[in-house]
Scaffold this active site. Structure first.
Site, PDB file in Angstrom:
ATOM      1  N   ARG A 145       0.855  -1.186   0.000  1.00  0.00           N
ATOM      2  CA  ARG A 145       0.000   0.000   0.000  1.00  0.00           C
ATOM      3  C   ARG A 145       0.892   1.236   0.000  1.00  0.00           C
ATOM      4  O   ARG A 145       1.737   1.393   0.880  1.00  0.00           O
ATOM      5  CB  ARG A 145      -0.912  -0.015   1.232  1.00  0.00           C
ATOM      6  N   HIS A 198      -3.052  10.800   0.918  1.00  0.00           N
ATOM      7  CA  HIS A 198      -2.509  10.581   2.263  1.00  0.00           C
ATOM      8  C   HIS A 198      -1.899  11.914   2.710  1.00  0.00           C
ATOM      9  O   HIS A 198      -0.696  12.029   2.918  1.00  0.00           O
ATOM     10  CB  HIS A 198      -1.501   9.433   2.252  1.00  0.00           C
ATOM     11  N   GLU A 218      -7.543   8.214   6.521  1.00  0.00           N
ATOM     12  CA  GLU A 218      -7.857   8.818   7.813  1.00  0.00           C
ATOM     13  C   GLU A 218      -8.383  10.251   7.715  1.00  0.00           C
ATOM     14  O   GLU A 218      -7.759  11.190   8.228  1.00  0.00           O
ATOM     15  CB  GLU A 218      -6.629   8.786   8.733  1.00  0.00           C
ATOM     16  N   ASN A 238      -7.406   1.421  10.078  1.00  0.00           N
ATOM     17  CA  ASN A 238      -6.071   1.643  10.656  1.00  0.00           C
ATOM     18  C   ASN A 238      -6.217   1.587  12.163  1.00  0.00           C
ATOM     19  O   ASN A 238      -6.900   2.427  12.748  1.00  0.00           O
ATOM     20  CB  ASN A 238      -5.519   3.028  10.285  1.00  0.00           C
ATOM     21  N   TYR A 263      -4.276   1.242  15.943  1.00  0.00           N
ATOM     22  CA  TYR A 263      -3.033   1.264  16.730  1.00  0.00           C
ATOM     23  C   TYR A 263      -3.261   1.070  18.224  1.00  0.00           C
ATOM     24  O   TYR A 263      -2.444   0.463  18.896  1.00  0.00           O
ATOM     25  CB  TYR A 263      -2.297   2.598  16.515  1.00  0.00           C
ATOM     26  N   GLU A 286      -3.579  -0.402   8.106  1.00  0.00           N
ATOM     27  CA  GLU A 286      -2.398  -0.034   8.901  1.00  0.00           C
ATOM     28  C   GLU A 286      -2.520  -0.666  10.273  1.00  0.00           C
ATOM     29  O   GLU A 286      -3.609  -0.668  10.860  1.00  0.00           O
ATOM     30  CB  GLU A 286      -2.274   1.487   9.107  1.00  0.00           C
TER      31      GLU A 286
HETATM   32  C1  FCB Z   1      -1.438   6.904  10.942  1.00  0.00           C
HETATM   33  C2  FCB Z   1      -1.059   7.501   9.601  1.00  0.00           C
HETATM   34  C3  FCB Z   1       0.263   6.998   9.073  1.00  0.00           C
HETATM   35  C4  FCB Z   1       1.291   6.840  10.151  1.00  0.00           C
HETATM   36  C5  FCB Z   1       0.745   6.082  11.334  1.00  0.00           C
HETATM   37  C6  FCB Z   1       1.728   5.840  12.444  1.00  0.00           C
HETATM   38  O1  FCB Z   1      -2.337   7.751  11.580  1.00  0.00           O
HETATM   39  O2  FCB Z   1      -2.033   7.194   8.648  1.00  0.00           O
HETATM   40  O3  FCB Z   1       0.675   7.863   8.045  1.00  0.00           O
HETATM   41  O4  FCB Z   1       1.823   8.054  10.491  1.00  0.00           O
HETATM   42  O5  FCB Z   1      -0.374   6.737  11.843  1.00  0.00           O
END
Ligand code: FCB
Length: 444
Positions: A77, A121, A166, A293, A295, A350
């Site tokens: 990607r 992006h 995002e 995405n 985290y 992500e």
């Molecule tokens: C996300 C972004 C990506 C990267 C990660 C850690 O929010 O999409 O570009 O910075 O965080």
């Protein structure tokens, strides 16, 4: 034999973004992007870093594709920098800028790697920002033309498309908080920008459908697990739902249901733009999938004085270098929630972790055990979600290489491959070797 096998055809890859890795932002006639301009403004980025060189991927992409092949990636990607194709945002295509992505796509296909292209992006042409940026409705029309130019050139070979990465992050951080480009801080502007981004998304999907391309198209959201601090307290539960509406559902609800989440109307009142009939039809142009995405999670307390009458509180657990809690079960949770709420196929577009693994060990390797554990525990949750019936099609790890982490500059390392920003040497970390096996065995 892997203990947890993934479905046949599951897509394994890594993710990246143009401004974070490419460098040479003005090469071959490209225009400046808002990130170029923002990063060169003093005081915006840690240590005064910028993306002028980054991973020098613009010049070293062949080497990077060879590395991806060695790791056995099934997909990659990447994002396309709008100002490389349209230096002033619109007009005639800059052929030299387009040629870079043309070569990249061919190199990926030759290596047996499926390209997944993100149209946006975060690097809006600066020339468009000077005319109002995303707060200006025209930007949505310009985006449609840009998208169409990209489709015309690449959609014969690229089968996986993402309109925006995002949107909640870049509209809020860029137009309300001011910590991201273009660095404005008025939240009414962020709400207008968001509305125009939804239009732009709808136009691009329509253009894509009009061309009858063979591929699929979707949008990628920044999604966190919003968990009530006290699950037995109805106020905390309601506060978590409000936070979720803002972070996770702001952009998908209009696309799937044609409405903004009620919590946004309650919070912003008349400042939230109305969705009229034309907008509704446009926003609801069907997409093929959603990109998630993920985290971390946010633990939410009810707090009448807080944003959305909520307040985040800290967990007792492991945190990454970004100060994000490591919470794998949250990935399972958000996949389930998205599956149940929206019923669309999903990709994890992500997932990954920034850890401070800058030192190369005696054998020339970074032993990034924390990252490896992070990835493994999150993949377990993907597997569990699939077992629970979630239509999850692939996993794109963030990120192949350490890169320019926006306002944090080069201080935060997310790569499974170490990038030495002085020498541009790439060194696969332990996690990369582990990931290669995962892909080989289609499981963990
Ligand atoms: C996300 C972004 C990506 C990267 C990660 C850690 O929010 O999409 O570009 O910075 O965080």
């Amino acid at each position: 034999m892997p203990v947890l096998r993934f479905p046949d055809g599951f897509l394994w890859g890594t993710a990246s973004a143009a401004y974070q890795i490419e460098g040479s932002p003005l090469a071959d006639g490209a225009g400046a992007s808002i990130w170029h301009e923002f990063a060169h403004r003093s005081g915006t980025i840690a240590a005064g870093d910028n993306g002028d060189v980054a991973c020098d991927h613009y010049r070293r992409y062949r080497q990077d594709v060879a590395l991806m092949r060695e790791l056995g990636l099934g997909a990659y990607r990447f994002s396309i920098a709008w100002p490389r194709l349209f230096p002033s945002g619109s007009g005639r295509v800059n052929a030299a800028g387009l040629a870079f992505y043309d070569r990249l796509v061919d190199a990926l296909l030759e290596a047996g790697i499926a390209p997944m292209a993100t149209l946006y992006h975060w690097d809006l042409p600066q020339a468009l920002e000077e005319q109002g940026g995303w707060t200006c409705p025209d930007t949505a029309d310009r985006f449609a033309d840009y998208a169409d130019g990209v489709f015309a050139a690449l959609a014969d070979r690229v089968r996986l498309w993402i309109t925006f990465n995002e949107p909640c992050m870049f509209t809020w951080m860029g137009y309300a908080v001011g910590a991201h480009a273009p660095g404005r801080s008025e939240f009414a502007q962020a709400l207008r920008a968001a509305h125009n981004v939804l239009r732009a998304h709808g136009y691009a999907v329509r253009r894509f459908r009009a061309r009858r391309h063979a591929g699929t198209i979707g949008i990628t959201l920044s999604v966190q697990a919003h968990v009530p601090a006290n699950a037995d307290d109805p106020d905390d539960v309601a506060a978590a739902a409000r936070s979720r509406a803002f972070n996770n559902e702001w952009f998908v609800d209009p696309i799937v249901f044609g409405t903004y989440p009620a919590a946004l109307r309650d919070q912003f009142g008349d400042l939230l733009p109305d969705i009229d009939e034309a907008d509704r039809a446009l926003f609801q142009t069907p997409v093929d999938f959603l990109g998630v995405n993920y985290y971390t999670r946010t633990i939410v307390h009810a707090d009448p004085s807080g944003f959305f009458e909520a307040r985040a509180c800290r967990a007792i657990g492991q945190y990454t270098a970004m100060d994000w809690e490591v919470y794998p079960a949250g990935l399972w949770l958000v996949l389930k929630q998205f599956h149940e709420r929206y019923g669309l196929p999903l990709y994890v577009t992500e997932n990954g972790a920034g850890f401070e693994d800058e030192t190369v060990g005696p054998h020339g390797r970074v032993e990034d055990v924390d990252r490896l554990r992070y990835l493994q525990s999150h993949l377990e949750m993907c597997h569990r979600a699939i077992a629970d019936g979630v239509d999850l099609r692939g996993y794109l790890l963030w990120s192949l290489m350490d890169n320019f982490e926006w306002s944090f500059g080069f201080a935060k390392r997310f790569g499974i491959v170490r990038c030495d920003f002085q020498t541009q040497q790439r060194t696969p970390k332990l996690s990369a070797l582990w990931y290669r096996r995962v892909i080989e065995e289609n499981g963990i």
